[in-house]
Design an enzyme around this catalytic site. Structure first.
Site, short mmCIF file in Angstrom:
data_model
loop_
_atom_site.label_atom_id
_atom_site.label_comp_id
_atom_site.label_asym_id
_atom_site.label_seq_id
_atom_site.Cartn_x
_atom_site.Cartn_y
_atom_site.Cartn_z
N GLY A 45 0.85 -1.19 0.00
CA GLY A 45 0.00 0.00 0.00
C GLY A 45 0.88 1.24 0.00
O GLY A 45 2.01 1.19 0.49
N GLN A 50 2.85 9.84 1.33
CA GLN A 50 4.15 9.18 1.33
C GLN A 50 4.99 9.53 0.11
O GLN A 50 6.17 9.20 0.06
CB GLN A 50 3.98 7.66 1.43
N CYS A 93 6.17 0.18 7.36
CA CYS A 93 5.79 1.32 6.54
C CYS A 93 6.94 1.70 5.63
O CYS A 93 8.09 1.74 6.07
CB CYS A 93 5.43 2.49 7.46
N LEU A 94 6.62 1.98 4.37
CA LEU A 94 7.67 2.37 3.42
C LEU A 94 8.33 3.68 3.81
O LEU A 94 9.45 3.96 3.38
CB LEU A 94 7.09 2.47 2.00
N HIS A 135 -4.48 1.26 7.57
CA HIS A 135 -3.13 1.82 7.65
C HIS A 135 -2.99 3.01 6.71
O HIS A 135 -2.48 4.06 7.09
CB HIS A 135 -2.11 0.72 7.30
N GLU A 136 -3.47 2.84 5.46
CA GLU A 136 -3.32 3.91 4.47
C GLU A 136 -4.26 5.09 4.77
O GLU A 136 -3.89 6.24 4.56
CB GLU A 136 -3.57 3.37 3.05
N HIS A 139 -2.62 7.25 7.18
CA HIS A 139 -1.64 8.15 6.53
C HIS A 139 -2.31 9.44 6.08
O HIS A 139 -1.76 10.53 6.25
CB HIS A 139 -1.02 7.47 5.31
#
Length: 195
Positions: A45, A50, A93-94, A135-136, A139
């Site tokens: 994701g 991000q 997380c990226l 999660h997204e 963000h």
């Protein structure tokens, strides 16, 4: 514009994203680039924040497999209508590469959003798809998974978080990353164009 995944504590990660009011060719190109970056970084994701964009938009593919495009999803202006059940699972997380922690999420959620074609999405998600959506969506509200890990675990991440903070600060000092004011000005301009 070439997009790249930004790392904690970049200010855009804490920015509350604004709803998108229009979709055009440029936004579609951004979405394609986001999907490419997600696979390049072996994610499942990726939210607009991000990649330093202030829009309520994220892409997912719970398989993480670029050869499974049928599992790709694009969610514009996503909303979690309700949730049920809870389960703890490990998340990463990226924007915080190498960090993982236990996070409690709803196991089933009803979501509403739009796809790139403007079609309304209204469905139930469960399991990993539900976790990724939550999660997204976090963000887009400026919330990171580290905000949801238990305090006892967050303490164990402190040194690594400090390393991210020192690295970011040195990049700003050297000019490799814009100042907080420049970032805020750019975000305001992007919002003016599309939200």
């Amino acid at each position: 514009m070439a997009l790249k995944v930004i790392h904690y504590p970049h200010p855009t990660l804490r920015h509350v994203s604004r709803p998108l009011m229009r979709v055009d060719a440029e936004l579609r190109a951004m979405v394609d680039e986001m999907l490419e970056l997600m696979y390049e970084h072996e994610g499942i994701g990726l939210a607009a924040n991000q990649v330093d964009l202030p829009y309520r938009l994220f892409v997912t593919n719970p398989t993480g497999d670029p050869d499974s495009p049928e599992s790709e999803r694009v969610f514009l202006n996503p909303v979690i209508v309700r949730g049920a059940g809870t389960a703890e699972g490990s998340e990463g997380c990226l924007s915080l590469p190498g960090l993982y922690g236990p996070v409690v999420r709803k196991t089933s959620i009803r979501v509403q959003a739009y796809d790139l074609a403007g079609n309304e999405i209204d469905e139930e998600l469960t399991g990993l798809a539900a976790r990724v959506f939550q999660h997204e969506t976090d963000h887009l509200d400026g919330t990171l998974f580290i905000d949801r890990v238990p305090p006892s675990h967050k303490a164990s991440l402190r040194d690594e978080l400090e390393e991210f903070e020192i690295d970011f600060s040195s990049k700003q000092e050297s000019g490799d990353v814009p100042s907080d004011k420049s970032i805020a000005d750019r975000i305001a301009e992007l919002e003016r164009l599309r939200t």
